[in-house]
Write a protein that holds these residues in place. Structure first.
Motif: not given
Length: 343
Positions: A71, A107-108, A131, A133-136, A154, A195-197
């Motif tokens: 983050r 970052d990721l 955290d 993500r929607t596409r993780d 999640e 972008e966080l789920a």
């Protein structure tokens, strides 16, 4: 610097061989119970602890759990959620004599690279993944590495991973019930990172709850930010300067809510006379701000304890599962009231 005690030091003090010390400290046969007790007593007196790297290389656990946070660094110092979450995690891990290895990355991609390095070096026994993500890519990566993990937040984790989560949809429904019941029809959700789920779930829930009540999408909507007080204030100023400003604002954390209250005061908009404010996470900030902020109350430390307990269960051979945290409750305070008739 003082030298760390070694097996040789223990052997010398206890008057036994180094192999006897190794047998005693590793719980293997080869020494009498009396000798084993003496060796352990000496090890404790010297402050000896097993080397986690050596234990990992020998196939034993490292006694360490990892937690990585990808983050913006400037958002961490002002948000109380992660401090409370980590305190709950540490409470459980400390009781289990397991260390927490915490690292902040940019970052990721950097987070995934760190997982690969930890796995290759056998640095950690497992990880807590925050955290989602929607596409993780992280659940698939961790499952492929065989690195035990528990995702925090999640709703639909990878089949090989456990998850602990809160019911964001029901929480948002509580907020809409409260505001709609007061008569608010123009509501803006000042959201976190899109972008966080959990942000996506909150946005979807707001849209669904608004539609269920027959409210128009242009009047009930979400505005994404980075969770910081700076962006929270900027978003508040922007929507309050619109031709038909909202009569209620819902913030995804306490820091943005307090910043929003400051903007309202700066613009001469009374709270709750013309504007109602709700914070997603309760904190001391919400309770000392004037007026006190209506907020969702939940035990975040308990959420952290649940996540740590689940990871320890997985490390002990437990099967992956989804565990639901205690449902947060909305606590109405002085920052919410019916909108004035003209609005």
């Amino acid at each position: 610097m003082a030298r760390r005690p070694t097996i040789k030091d223990i052997a010398r003090r206890a008057g036994v061989s180094e192999s006897a010390v190794s047998f005693a400290l590793n719980g293997r046969p080869g020494v009498s119970e009396e000798t084993r007790a003496r060796i352990r007593r000496v090890a404790e007196e010297l402050g000896w602890q097993p080397n986690s790297a050596a234990r990992a290389l020998s196939g034993e656990r490292a006694g360490v759990v990892g937690l990585v946070l990808a983050r913006p660094a400037h958002t961490l110092g002002v948000e109380s959620f992660f401090l409370q979450l980590v305190s709950g995690v540490q409470e459980v891990l400390g009781a289990a004599r397991t260390a927490l290895l915490f690292q902040v990355v940019e970052d990721l991609d950097a987070e995934c690279a760190l997982y690969r390095r930890w796995w290759a070096e056998r640095r950690v026994d497992g990880v807590l993944v925050v955290d989602p993500r929607t596409r993780d890519p992280r659940p698939g990566l961790l499952a492929g590495l065989g690195l035990p993990a528990v995702t925090v937040g999640e709703a639909r984790p990878a089949p090989a991973l456990s998850s602990v989560r809160a019911d964001d949809a029901r929480a948002m429904a509580q907020i809409l019930d409260h505001l709609h019941g007061l008569g608010h029809r123009r509501i803006v959700h000042v959201a976190g990172l899109p972008e966080l789920a959990h942000t996506a779930r909150r946005i979807a829930s707001l849209r669904a709850e608004a539609q269920r009540r027959g409210l128009r999408p242009q009047e009930v909507r979400s505005v994404p930010t980075d969770y910081s007080d700076t962006e929270g204030a900027a978003a508040t100023r922007r929507v309050l300067n619109e031709p038909a400003p909202p009569t209620a604002l819902v913030y995804d954390n306490d820091v943005m809510a307090v910043a929003g209250a400051g903007v309202a005061a700066e613009l001469g908009i009374p709270v709750p006379g013309r504007l109602s404010l709700v914070a997603w996470d309760d904190s001391a900030l919400c309770r000392v701000t004037h007026p006190r902020l209506t907020a969702l109350v939940r035990d975040t430390a308990a959420f952290g304890r649940l996540a740590a307990e689940e990871l320890l269960a997985v490390l002990g051979g437990g099967q992956p599962r989804v565990r639901l945290a205690e449902q947060p409750r909305l606590e109405p305070r002085e920052s919410t009231a019916p909108p004035p008739p003209a609005y």
